[in-house]
Design an enzyme around this catalytic site. Structure first.
Site, PDB file in Angstrom:
ATOM      1  N   ASP A 187       6.474  -7.516  -6.503  1.00 59.29           N
ATOM      2  CA  ASP A 187       6.113  -6.409  -6.970  1.00 59.29           C
ATOM      3  C   ASP A 187       4.613  -6.029  -7.565  1.00 59.29           C
ATOM      4  O   ASP A 187       4.261  -6.949  -8.337  1.00 59.29           O
ATOM      5  CB  ASP A 187       7.142  -5.479  -7.583  1.00 59.29           C
ATOM      6  CG  ASP A 187       7.017  -4.060  -7.657  1.00 59.29           C
ATOM      7  OD1 ASP A 187       6.105  -3.575  -6.835  1.00 59.29           O
ATOM      8  OD2 ASP A 187       7.750  -3.421  -8.360  1.00 59.29           O
ATOM      9  N   ASN A 238      10.723   0.132   2.902  1.00 56.67           N
ATOM     10  CA  ASN A 238       9.533  -0.103   3.024  1.00 56.67           C
ATOM     11  C   ASN A 238       8.763   0.661   4.233  1.00 56.67           C
ATOM     12  O   ASN A 238       7.503   0.850   4.476  1.00 56.67           O
ATOM     13  CB  ASN A 238       9.004  -1.521   2.792  1.00 56.67           C
ATOM     14  CG  ASN A 238       9.144  -1.738   1.501  1.00 56.67           C
ATOM     15  OD1 ASN A 238       9.220  -3.315   1.212  1.00 56.67           O
ATOM     16  ND2 ASN A 238       9.000  -1.126   0.616  1.00 56.67           N
TER      17      ASN A 238
HETATM   18  C1  FPP Z   1       5.167  -4.812  -3.527  1.00 55.75           C
HETATM   19  O1  FPP Z   1       4.017  -4.384  -3.931  1.00 55.75           O
HETATM   20  C2  FPP Z   1       5.201  -5.815  -2.433  1.00 55.75           C
HETATM   21  C3  FPP Z   1       5.563  -5.638  -1.295  1.00 55.75           C
HETATM   22  C4  FPP Z   1       6.249  -4.429  -0.612  1.00 55.75           C
HETATM   23  C5  FPP Z   1       5.077  -6.637  -0.097  1.00 55.75           C
HETATM   24  C6  FPP Z   1       5.399  -8.092  -0.479  1.00 55.75           C
HETATM   25  C7  FPP Z   1       4.483  -8.757   0.638  1.00 55.75           C
HETATM   26  C8  FPP Z   1       3.934  -9.874   0.365  1.00 55.75           C
HETATM   27  C9  FPP Z   1       3.742 -10.670  -1.109  1.00 55.75           C
HETATM   28  C10 FPP Z   1       2.894 -10.544   1.200  1.00 55.75           C
HETATM   29  C11 FPP Z   1       3.556 -11.186   2.558  1.00 55.75           C
HETATM   30  C12 FPP Z   1       4.697 -12.000   2.443  1.00 55.75           C
HETATM   31  C13 FPP Z   1       5.034 -13.089   3.057  1.00 55.75           C
HETATM   32  C14 FPP Z   1       6.455 -13.532   2.648  1.00 55.75           C
HETATM   33  C15 FPP Z   1       3.763 -13.848   3.357  1.00 55.75           C
HETATM   34  P1  FPP Z   1       3.738  -2.935  -4.129  1.00 55.75           P
HETATM   35  O2  FPP Z   1       2.954  -2.614  -2.735  1.00 55.75           O
HETATM   36  O3  FPP Z   1       4.992  -2.076  -4.012  1.00 55.75           O
HETATM   37  O4  FPP Z   1       2.873  -2.742  -5.276  1.00 55.75           O
HETATM   38  P2  FPP Z   1       2.736  -1.430  -6.306  1.00 55.75           P
HETATM   39  O5  FPP Z   1       4.252  -1.017  -6.457  1.00 55.75           O
HETATM   40  O6  FPP Z   1       1.894  -1.749  -7.312  1.00 55.75           O
HETATM   41  O7  FPP Z   1       2.156  -0.376  -5.170  1.00 55.75           O
END
Ligand code: FPP
Length: 237
Positions: free
Chosen positions: A17, A65
């Site tokens: 996250d 998501n």
């Molecule tokens: C949360 O950060 C992260 C995600 C919803 C996606 C996680 C994906 C990756 C790390 C990249 C691709 C994955 C792989 C396995 C190659 P957020 O967007 O919710 O952050 P925020 O809370 O700061 O907005």
């Protein structure tokens, strides 16, 4: 003692996250945060591999998501596809098996095909399991297991009274895997967000303000040292 030598978790789960906030802090579009986050996936898989941690579960895309803007969803899907294209051969060479938790039928066709290909390629590997949550939700997973058992009871394949922990766990996406020992959530949020609700029953929780794109193997070491000092009692005294 360092983290190499004692009481290591068999199964680590990470709610990745903070990608969006990492990008925002740099005045960059959110996609940059996801891209950098994908590089940390690679670093952390390698770190766990080196430490002989046999199971690593990562939350990449939740059932919730899909609510994000279409452009961001597409970007995340494209990143996943690229990640597989670029690194699956290396993972395979190193004996890593990919497992996916979640309903991949709903993923875009190209992404689904690349995930299915990677699952097939790595199916017989046994050094380490990289388990990725994709269109995954813990409540969905539990419902799915319950439905699957109910259908088998209805069909007379299993007696309702014979449903035990083992029978239930065999219907989860993590069938055959040990329960979660350590659940890590970076980015300062103190919640579980529908991740591995069944498997985390006796998991140790480790939260940190570090945003996922800043989550280096050194941060993992801090989490592991904390874990090693916890007194896990599993309900005993
Ligand atoms: C949360 O950060 C992260 C995600 C919803 C996606 C996680 C994906 C990756 C790390 C990249 C691709 C994955 C792989 C396995 C190659 P957020 O967007 O919710 O952050 P925020 O809370 O700061 O907005």
């Amino acid at each position: 003692m360092d983290t190499e030598t004692r009481n290591m978790p068999d199964h680590i789960g990470i709610i990745m996250d903070g990608n969006g906030r990492w990008a925002q802090k740099r005045n960059l579009p959110r996609g940059y945060g996801h891209k950098e986050g994908a590089m940390r996936v690679l670093d952390i898989v390698k770190a766990c591999y080196k430490k002989d941690i046999p199971y690593l579960s990562l939350y990449a895309f939740s059932t919730e998501n899909w609510k994000r803007p279409a452009e961001e969803v597409q970007h995340l899907m494209a990143l996943l596809q690229k990640f597989i294209a670029k690194y699956i051969a290396e993972m395979h060479e190193n004996g890593i098996r990919l497992n996916v938790m979640g309903d991949i039928e709903a993923l875009p066709e190209k992404v689904r095909e690349s995930v299915q290909g990677a699952l097939q390629t790595t199916a017989d590997n046994s050094k380490m399991v990289l388990n990725i949550g994709l269109n995954y939700g813990g409540q969905d997973e539990i419902l799915r297991a319950a439905k699957s058992l109910a259908k088998d009871v209805e069909a007379g394949k299993i007696d309702a009274d014979a449903i035990d922990k083992e029978a239930f766990e065999s219907r989860l996406y993590t069938a055959g895997a040990p329960p979660l020992d350590l659940l890590i959530r970076p980015s300062g949020e103190l919640r579980v967000s529908n991740f591995m609700l069944y498997q985390l029953a006796y998991s140790e929780f480790w939260f940190s303000d570090v945003l996922w794109p800043d989550f280096t193997p050194e941060v993992l070491d801090v989490a592991l040292r904390d874990y090693q000092n916890r007194n896990r009692r599993f309900g005993g005294i």
